[in-house]
Design an enzyme around this catalytic site. Structure first.
Site, PDB file in Angstrom:
ATOM      1  N   GLU A  93       0.867  -1.188   0.000  1.00 27.44           N
ATOM      2  CA  GLU A  93       0.000   0.000   0.000  1.00 27.44           C
ATOM      3  C   GLU A  93       0.904   1.238   0.000  1.00 27.44           C
ATOM      4  O   GLU A  93       1.909   1.275   0.718  1.00 27.44           O
ATOM      5  CB  GLU A  93      -0.841  -0.048   1.283  1.00 27.44           C
ATOM      6  CG  GLU A  93      -1.571   1.211   1.625  1.00 27.44           C
ATOM      7  CD  GLU A  93      -2.102   1.192   3.069  1.00 27.44           C
ATOM      8  OE1 GLU A  93      -2.759   2.159   3.444  1.00 27.44           O
ATOM      9  OE2 GLU A  93      -1.841   0.218   3.811  1.00 27.44           O
ATOM     10  N   ASP A 197      14.092  -3.486  13.358  1.00 29.81           N
ATOM     11  CA  ASP A 197      15.015  -2.529  12.714  1.00 29.81           C
ATOM     12  C   ASP A 197      14.457  -1.115  12.893  1.00 29.81           C
ATOM     13  O   ASP A 197      14.308  -0.358  11.945  1.00 29.81           O
ATOM     14  CB  ASP A 197      15.151  -2.876  11.223  1.00 29.81           C
ATOM     15  CG  ASP A 197      16.314  -2.131  10.555  1.00 29.81           C
ATOM     16  OD1 ASP A 197      17.109  -1.491  11.267  1.00 29.81           O
ATOM     17  OD2 ASP A 197      16.420  -2.201   9.314  1.00 29.81           O
TER      18      ASP A 197
HETATM   19  P1  ADP Z   1      14.664   0.108   1.931  1.00 27.80           P
HETATM   20  O1  ADP Z   1      14.175  -1.293   2.163  1.00 27.80           O
HETATM   21  O2  ADP Z   1      15.320   0.273   0.605  1.00 27.80           O
HETATM   22  O3  ADP Z   1      15.486   0.666   3.079  1.00 27.80           O
HETATM   23  P2  ADP Z   1      12.313   1.519   2.925  1.00 27.80           P
HETATM   24  O4  ADP Z   1      11.263   0.506   3.193  1.00 27.80           O
HETATM   25  O5  ADP Z   1      13.043   2.065   4.108  1.00 27.80           O
HETATM   26  O6  ADP Z   1      13.344   0.997   1.812  1.00 27.80           O
HETATM   27  O7  ADP Z   1      11.619   2.700   2.103  1.00 27.80           O
HETATM   28  C1  ADP Z   1      12.351   3.785   1.589  1.00 27.80           C
HETATM   29  C2  ADP Z   1      11.599   5.079   1.814  1.00 27.80           C
HETATM   30  O8  ADP Z   1      10.364   5.045   1.097  1.00 27.80           O
HETATM   31  C3  ADP Z   1      11.216   5.282   3.256  1.00 27.80           C
HETATM   32  O9  ADP Z   1      12.176   6.027   3.957  1.00 27.80           O
HETATM   33  C4  ADP Z   1       9.905   6.013   3.187  1.00 27.80           C
HETATM   34  O10 ADP Z   1      10.137   7.414   3.116  1.00 27.80           O
HETATM   35  C5  ADP Z   1       9.310   5.574   1.881  1.00 27.80           C
HETATM   36  N1  ADP Z   1       8.282   4.513   2.071  1.00 27.80           N
HETATM   37  C6  ADP Z   1       8.465   3.294   2.611  1.00 27.80           C
HETATM   38  N2  ADP Z   1       7.338   2.584   2.593  1.00 27.80           N
HETATM   39  C7  ADP Z   1       6.400   3.367   2.009  1.00 27.80           C
HETATM   40  C8  ADP Z   1       5.003   3.206   1.679  1.00 27.80           C
HETATM   41  N3  ADP Z   1       4.371   2.058   1.916  1.00 27.80           N
HETATM   42  N4  ADP Z   1       4.369   4.227   1.089  1.00 27.80           N
HETATM   43  C9  ADP Z   1       5.014   5.373   0.810  1.00 27.80           C
HETATM   44  N5  ADP Z   1       6.310   5.603   1.077  1.00 27.80           N
HETATM   45  C10 ADP Z   1       7.003   4.611   1.670  1.00 27.80           C
END
Ligand code: ADP
Length: 293
Positions: A93, A197
């Site tokens: 989502e 984490d």
């Molecule tokens: P990675 O696994 O590469 O570290 P993250 O899950 O931390 O990636 O996501 C990277 C960035 O994307 C996050 O810092 C956040 O700002 C944004 N983000 C993460 N999940 C979502 C989401 N479901 N919807 C919108 N933005 C998201």
């Protein structure tokens, strides 16, 4: 990017037609490429990486599901994961973020404590996952101290040997692993569902003001490990800690054990990035050993 194939997977998972009108690259992730994929009426967050990393996305998918089932704290709803010809993908989502406030900080503290109250009869998890890009072993055990020693500290210390960090780091590591039981006096460890984490980059607030946590490395373990990590790189407010403690106060001795827990992440950073993390890991271990005496 095979958006066509990914959109077919989304259609299958949701049961709704999905016609892409835009795919916008997002910045901010440490490990994966991220995109915002939109149709006229739907919006998804997509992570992409090489196809051999599919198990990493599978573990993230299952971890988000497991947190979502607890109905304690919001996570992005996991939609589907899979492979195209050359890539692995994870579809979640899409969440629009807004600014954190005193109220959302308090909610985050309360809701994290409620998540931690979801406990298991073992330490570990149903599968291994990753912490950063490093394998995280979650083989279930009944004894928390040996779980933490073997699957967390010794695992990272052995990796450090392979990366060329022997000598003082290993001597201190061995001594700490032999003596660490003293740090747990008076602390009955519950097997809480952990985010795993929880640094500030993995928590945010949605447009409705609800806290959201994402990018988990779930397992069942000592809740102090999650709280310790919030302190490692900072970014969590006093309101967050106060409201956590109101729901479920931390045991005495947390302030010392938090260094034992954060040592794991420092060793992982050493293994991923090298450099100054060596001295930091050695200093933490020397200090813990001195406190045990
Ligand atoms: P990675 O696994 O590469 O570290 P993250 O899950 O931390 O990636 O996501 C990277 C960035 O994307 C996050 O810092 C956040 O700002 C944004 N983000 C993460 N999940 C979502 C989401 N479901 N919807 C919108 N933005 C998201």
């Amino acid at each position: 990017m095979n958006w066509h194939l990914i959109s077919k997977h989304i259609e299958q998972a949701t049961g709704n037609a999905f016609k892409i009108i835009s795919a916008q690259a997002l910045s901010g992730g440490d490990i994966n490429a991220a995109y915002h994929l939109k149709s006229a009426d739907q919006s998804y967050f997509i992570k992409l990486n090489s196809s051999d990393l599919i198990t990493m996305f599978e573990a993230e998918f299952v971890g988000l599901q497991e947190i979502a089932y607890t109905d304690t704290i919001a996570v992005p709803h996991p939609i589907v994961y899979g492979k195209t010809d050359h890539q692995a993908f994870l579809v979640l989502e899409y969440i629009e973020f807004s600014r954190a406030s005193k109220v959302s900080d308090k909610l985050l503290g309360q809701q994290l404590a409620l998540l931690h109250q979801k406990c298991q009869g073992y330490y570990g998890w149903s599968r291994n996952n990753t912490i950063g890009i490093t394998l995280q072993i979650n083989t279930p055990q009944q004894n928390w101290q040996s779980f933490w020693r073997d699957n967390r500290l010794v695992f990272q210390l052995n990796l450090a040997v392979k990366n060329g960090y022997d000598g003082r780091l290993q001597t201190l590591g061995e001594q700490l692993c032999n003596d660490m039981a003293a740090l747990f006096a008076g602390h009955a460890v519950q097997a809480s569902l952990l985010h795993g984490d929880l640094w500030a980059g993995n928590a945010a607030v949605d447009k409705q003001g609800q806290p959201v946590i994402f990018d988990p490395a779930c397992y069942y373990g000592d809740r102090e490990a999650d709280i310790a990590m919030t302190e490692l790189f900072g970014g969590f407010s006093d309101d967050f800690y106060a409201s956590y403690q109101q729901v479920w106060p931390l045991d005495e001795g947390y302030k010392t054990r938090k260094n034992l827990y954060n040592l794991y992440h420092i060793l992982n950073h050493l293994n991923m990035f090298g450099g100054g993390y060596l001295k930091q890991a050695e200093n933490i271990m020397a200090q813990l050993i001195a406190e045990i005496r």
